[in-house]
Design a protein around this motif. Sequence first.
Motif, short mmCIF file in Angstrom:
data_model
loop_
_atom_site.label_atom_id
_atom_site.label_comp_id
_atom_site.label_asym_id
_atom_site.label_seq_id
_atom_site.Cartn_x
_atom_site.Cartn_y
_atom_site.Cartn_z
N GLU A 66 0.84 -1.20 0.00
CA GLU A 66 0.00 0.00 0.00
C GLU A 66 0.87 1.25 0.00
OE1 GLU A 66 -3.16 0.25 -0.37
OE2 GLU A 66 -3.90 -1.76 0.08
N SER A 67 0.50 2.20 -0.82
CA SER A 67 1.28 3.44 -0.89
C SER A 67 0.60 4.59 -0.15
CB SER A 67 1.50 3.83 -2.36
OG SER A 67 0.27 4.02 -3.00
N THR A 68 -0.64 4.42 0.25
CA THR A 68 -1.34 5.47 0.99
C THR A 68 -0.75 5.55 2.39
OG1 THR A 68 -3.35 4.98 -0.25
CG2 THR A 68 -3.60 6.31 1.75
N GLU A 69 -0.41 6.74 2.82
CA GLU A 69 0.21 6.94 4.13
C GLU A 69 -0.66 6.40 5.26
OE1 GLU A 69 3.21 8.20 4.82
OE2 GLU A 69 3.60 8.38 2.68
N TRP A 70 -0.02 5.79 6.23
CA TRP A 70 -0.71 5.23 7.38
C TRP A 70 -1.57 6.27 8.09
CZ3 TRP A 70 -2.36 0.95 9.45
CH2 TRP A 70 -2.74 0.94 10.79
N GLU A 71 -1.05 7.46 8.28
CA GLU A 71 -1.79 8.51 8.99
C GLU A 71 -3.11 8.82 8.30
OE1 GLU A 71 1.46 8.67 8.28
OE2 GLU A 71 2.31 8.54 10.28
N TRP A 72 -3.18 8.61 7.00
CA TRP A 72 -4.39 8.93 6.25
C TRP A 72 -5.42 7.81 6.31
CZ3 TRP A 72 -1.26 10.74 1.39
CH2 TRP A 72 -0.54 11.89 1.74
N VAL A 73 -4.99 6.58 6.62
CA VAL A 73 -5.93 5.46 6.67
C VAL A 73 -6.08 4.89 8.07
CG1 VAL A 73 -5.55 4.81 4.25
CG2 VAL A 73 -4.15 3.75 6.05
N ARG A 74 -5.33 5.41 9.01
CA ARG A 74 -5.33 4.88 10.37
C ARG A 74 -6.73 4.76 10.95
NH1 ARG A 74 -5.46 6.79 15.60
NH2 ARG A 74 -4.19 5.61 17.09
N ALA A 75 -7.53 5.80 10.81
CA ALA A 75 -8.89 5.79 11.38
C ALA A 75 -9.74 4.69 10.75
CB ALA A 75 -9.55 7.15 11.20
N ALA A 76 -9.61 4.48 9.45
CA ALA A 76 -10.39 3.43 8.78
C ALA A 76 -9.95 2.05 9.26
CB ALA A 76 -10.24 3.55 7.26
N VAL A 77 -8.66 1.85 9.43
CA VAL A 77 -8.16 0.57 9.95
C VAL A 77 -8.71 0.36 11.36
CG1 VAL A 77 -6.12 -0.75 10.65
CG2 VAL A 77 -6.06 0.60 8.54
N ARG A 78 -8.69 1.40 12.15
CA ARG A 78 -9.16 1.29 13.53
C ARG A 78 -10.65 0.95 13.58
NH1 ARG A 78 -7.62 5.12 18.62
NH2 ARG A 78 -8.56 3.77 20.17
N VAL A 79 -11.44 1.56 12.73
CA VAL A 79 -12.88 1.26 12.69
C VAL A 79 -13.08 -0.22 12.37
CG1 VAL A 79 -15.01 1.63 11.38
CG2 VAL A 79 -13.68 3.58 12.17
N GLY A 80 -12.38 -0.71 11.37
CA GLY A 80 -12.50 -2.13 11.03
C GLY A 80 -12.03 -3.03 12.16
N PHE A 81 -10.97 -2.63 12.82
CA PHE A 81 -10.37 -3.41 13.90
C PHE A 81 -11.29 -3.47 15.12
CE2 PHE A 81 -7.50 -4.08 17.49
CZ PHE A 81 -6.65 -5.08 17.02
N GLU A 82 -11.95 -2.36 15.43
CA GLU A 82 -12.71 -2.25 16.68
C GLU A 82 -14.21 -2.46 16.53
OE1 GLU A 82 -11.54 1.57 18.21
OE2 GLU A 82 -9.79 0.70 19.21
N GLN A 83 -14.71 -2.56 15.31
CA GLN A 83 -16.16 -2.66 15.16
C GLN A 83 -16.68 -3.97 15.77
OE1 GLN A 83 -17.38 -2.59 11.10
NE2 GLN A 83 -16.30 -4.44 10.56
N ASP A 84 -17.89 -3.90 16.29
CA ASP A 84 -18.51 -5.07 16.90
C ASP A 84 -19.15 -5.91 15.81
OD1 ASP A 84 -17.88 -4.38 19.51
OD2 ASP A 84 -19.67 -3.13 19.71
N ILE A 85 -18.99 -7.22 15.93
CA ILE A 85 -19.64 -8.15 15.01
C ILE A 85 -20.71 -8.88 15.81
CG2 ILE A 85 -19.34 -10.17 13.56
CD1 ILE A 85 -16.51 -9.32 13.07
N ASP A 86 -21.91 -8.81 15.31
CA ASP A 86 -23.01 -9.51 16.01
C ASP A 86 -23.33 -10.80 15.31
OD1 ASP A 86 -23.24 -7.52 17.90
OD2 ASP A 86 -24.66 -6.38 16.70
#
Length: 86
Positions: A66-86
């Motif tokens: 991936e070439s997109t800077e981490w700082e620019w995608v960090r929030a999206a990664v975090r949402v995927g990482f922390e979202q609740d799965i029911d």
Amino acid sequence: MRDHTEDATDVSITLYGGAVTQPRSVDPAALRRAMRYGERARERFQGVPFRSAENELRSGWHERGESTEWEWVRAAVRVGFEQDID
């Protein structure tokens, strides 16, 4: 209607003691990939908080090519990482 010229998209933020310039826009496809990356990583890091896994996630993001800077995608990664799965 008032013109909001002070609402520039180029925003400089201070992060970890250094300035990071936010791009005009991040490719929505990169944000979707980042969110999926976080979702997949959740299983591998089960029970580990995002902050504890972040360094490894950041390294893995770039190792994937991936070439997109981490700082620019960090929030999206975090949402995927922390979202609740029911």
